[in-house]
Write an enzyme that holds these catalytic residues in place. Structure first.
Site, PDB file in Angstrom:
ATOM      1  N   HIS A 135       0.798  -1.235   0.000  1.00 29.48           N
ATOM      2  CA  HIS A 135       0.000   0.000   0.000  1.00 29.48           C
ATOM      3  C   HIS A 135       0.832   1.287   0.000  1.00 29.48           C
ATOM      4  O   HIS A 135       0.540   2.228   0.742  1.00 29.48           O
ATOM      5  CB  HIS A 135      -0.953  -0.004   1.201  1.00 29.48           C
ATOM      6  CG  HIS A 135      -2.067  -1.012   1.108  1.00 29.48           C
ATOM      7  ND1 HIS A 135      -2.470  -1.596  -0.076  1.00 29.48           N
ATOM      8  CD2 HIS A 135      -2.879  -1.552   2.074  1.00 29.48           C
ATOM      9  CE1 HIS A 135      -3.473  -2.426   0.165  1.00 29.48           C
ATOM     10  NE2 HIS A 135      -3.730  -2.427   1.439  1.00 29.48           N
ATOM     11  N   HIS A 206      -9.770   2.266   0.172  1.00 28.32           N
ATOM     12  CA  HIS A 206      -9.727   1.187   1.158  1.00 28.32           C
ATOM     13  C   HIS A 206     -10.813   1.304   2.228  1.00 28.32           C
ATOM     14  O   HIS A 206     -10.532   1.109   3.418  1.00 28.32           O
ATOM     15  CB  HIS A 206      -8.331   1.158   1.790  1.00 28.32           C
ATOM     16  CG  HIS A 206      -7.880  -0.173   2.271  1.00 28.32           C
ATOM     17  ND1 HIS A 206      -8.588  -0.917   3.198  1.00 28.32           N
ATOM     18  CD2 HIS A 206      -6.787  -0.909   1.975  1.00 28.32           C
ATOM     19  CE1 HIS A 206      -7.934  -2.043   3.443  1.00 28.32           C
ATOM     20  NE2 HIS A 206      -6.839  -2.063   2.712  1.00 28.32           N
ATOM     21  N   GLU A 343     -11.177  -3.764  -2.817  1.00 33.21           N
ATOM     22  CA  GLU A 343     -10.231  -2.758  -3.314  1.00 33.21           C
ATOM     23  C   GLU A 343      -9.999  -3.002  -4.808  1.00 33.21           C
ATOM     24  O   GLU A 343      -9.350  -3.973  -5.180  1.00 33.21           O
ATOM     25  CB  GLU A 343      -8.915  -2.880  -2.540  1.00 33.21           C
ATOM     26  CG  GLU A 343      -9.083  -2.757  -1.048  1.00 33.21           C
ATOM     27  CD  GLU A 343      -8.036  -3.544  -0.261  1.00 33.21           C
ATOM     28  OE1 GLU A 343      -6.831  -3.364  -0.504  1.00 33.21           O
ATOM     29  OE2 GLU A 343      -8.435  -4.364   0.577  1.00 33.21           O
TER      30      GLU A 343
HETATM   31  C1  GLA Z   1      -5.221  -5.108   2.298  1.00 33.87           C
HETATM   32  C2  GLA Z   1      -4.321  -6.263   2.412  1.00 33.87           C
HETATM   33  C3  GLA Z   1      -4.538  -6.967   3.715  1.00 33.87           C
HETATM   34  C4  GLA Z   1      -4.360  -5.997   4.861  1.00 33.87           C
HETATM   35  C5  GLA Z   1      -5.294  -4.819   4.662  1.00 33.87           C
HETATM   36  C6  GLA Z   1      -5.049  -3.762   5.702  1.00 33.87           C
HETATM   37  O1  GLA Z   1      -6.483  -5.477   2.038  1.00 33.87           O
HETATM   38  O2  GLA Z   1      -4.457  -7.169   1.354  1.00 33.87           O
HETATM   39  O3  GLA Z   1      -3.639  -8.008   3.851  1.00 33.87           O
HETATM   40  O4  GLA Z   1      -3.049  -5.545   4.890  1.00 33.87           O
HETATM   41  O5  GLA Z   1      -5.090  -4.253   3.414  1.00 33.87           O
HETATM   42  O6  GLA Z   1      -4.968  -4.264   6.979  1.00 33.87           O
END
Ligand code: GLA
Length: 379
Positions: A135, A206, A343
């Site tokens: 991210h 997100h 996402e």
């Molecule tokens: C995304 C990732 C997860 C986790 C979330 C935040 O969805 O794929 O593994 O890191 O973000 O906690």
């Protein structure tokens, strides 16, 4: 007789009053903008409110471009807040990183070992998720202050100039994101970006959703359809193996609607690795652009959320890292699997998987992506 009339009319008064009480509807409980008024790194932070003609509302802060609340009606006309989040900027800054409602970039999802090459030049990014990059790194776009302009009652425009080599990414990336709450009850998120050096881009949003309302328990009973017959299986560190595997006859299959929790605890390698669903689905694409990615229905409130996107994938995450440690807006702890994320994105680790759709952006090209979260009620 006289007494009987008095008794009947007082009974009526009592029950009418009660009836009145039971039909009073839940209205949006908005957060005061002052709770977000602050200066971070010399930039003004505040909270913006968008409202559409039917009364749906969303509140967004320019810190991380974060959707803080999103109020839509249920089948009885009661408003509920669909997203996890906090009431104050201080809580966003002080809680462990969850990415609640944030914009994510420069690369949403994981890049193996934080390394990739463009034209034989290797770039190294922060490894903030065990040995991998996640991210956007230590300080992704979820933790920067965006320049905001409210265009009208329903539209907020955010801009950010991500400098060359920020978190290790090449090129000055100039980004615009528009959030719009349309009269069709869609939260539309549209992204544009240009660069002055060849780079990689994969922007996403997100929000964590619970269609019963944030803080209202598990999402295992939500009915889920994902418009994908394949997904990208991962290794133990959640990096795709590179294969596009069929979901058919596995617990990963959401081609036919089923309760989110129906197969979530199956003893299946991919679910054991992800601690539940934490996987990228390969969307069936519509050549004309936007396609359905997923449809989620919550039976008790009758709320439906449909997701449409121009992106080739969607990460379906079932809130496996929520553990009740973080307390949310209604002062209730956010428990294990009490929200899900969808996402929209290019596939994880695409920079190292030439067989996946490209995430490379060259100077003079424009990155453009659009996702719609459309809310409606079961008919
Ligand atoms: C995304 C990732 C997860 C986790 C979330 C935040 O969805 O794929 O593994 O890191 O973000 O906690």
């Amino acid at each position: 007789m006289r007494y009987l009339i008095i008794l009947v009319s007082s009974l009526c008064l009592f029950s009418c009053k009660n009836e009145k009480k039971s039909i009073s509807k839940m209205t949006p409980k908005l957060i005061a903008a002052a709770n977000f008024d602050t200066i971070i790194e010399g930039k003004k932070v505040t909270l913006y409110t968008l409202k559409n003609k039917s009364g749906a509302q969303t509140q967004i802060t320019n810190y991380g471009g974060t959707v803080v609340s999103l109020w839509v009606q249920d089948k009885e006309g009661n408003y509920g807040d669909m997203v996890l989040g906090h009431n104050t900027i201080a809580e966003y800054l002080n809680n462990p990183k969850t990415y609640f409602g944030s914009l994510i970039g420069r690369y949403g999802n994981r890049i193996a070992k934080g390394k990739f090459s463009i034209n034989n030049i290797e770039y190294s990014l922060a490894t903030n998720n065990n040995e991998n990059h996640l991210h956007g790194g230590t300080k992704g776009y979820d933790a920067v202050v965006w320049d905001a302009k409210q265009m009208d009652a329903q539209t907020l425009e955010l801009k950010y100039l991500s400098p060359d080599l920020e978190e290790g990414y090449p090129g000055n990336l100039s980004i615009t994101v528009q959030y719009q709450l349309t009269d069709a009850n869609e939260l539309k998120v549209e992204y544009w970006a240009t660069t002055d050096k060849t780079t990689i881009v994969n922007l996403t949003h997100h929000s964590y959703f619970n269609l019963k309302g944030e803080g209202n328990g598990t999402i295992n009973d939500h009915l889920v359809h994902i418009n994908a017959s394949r997904f990208t299986p991962v290794d133990a560190s959640l990096i795709p193996t590179g294969v596009l595997a069929l979901v058919k006859d596995t617990p990963m299959d959401f081609t036919t609607t089923k309760p989110l929790g129906k197969d979530i605890n199956a003893d299946y390698e991919q679910l054991n690795i992800g601690l539940g669903y934490d996987h990228n689905y390969v969307l069936e694409q519509n050549p004309t652009g936007i396609h359905l990615a997923a449809r989620v229905t919550e039976p008790t409130t009758g709320r439906i959320m449909e997701l449409y996107t121009s992106e080739p994938g969607v990460q379906f995450y079932s809130g496996n890292f929520l553990d009740g440690d973080v307390t949310g807006k209604s002062n209730k702890p956010y428990e294990y699997r009490s929200a899900f994320c969808l996402e929209t994105q290019h596939y994880p680790d695409s920079p190292n998987k030439p067989q996946f759709p490209t995430v490379v952006l060259h100077p003079k090209e424009e990155y453009h992506s659009v996702t719609l979260y459309k809310f409606s009620i079961v008919k």
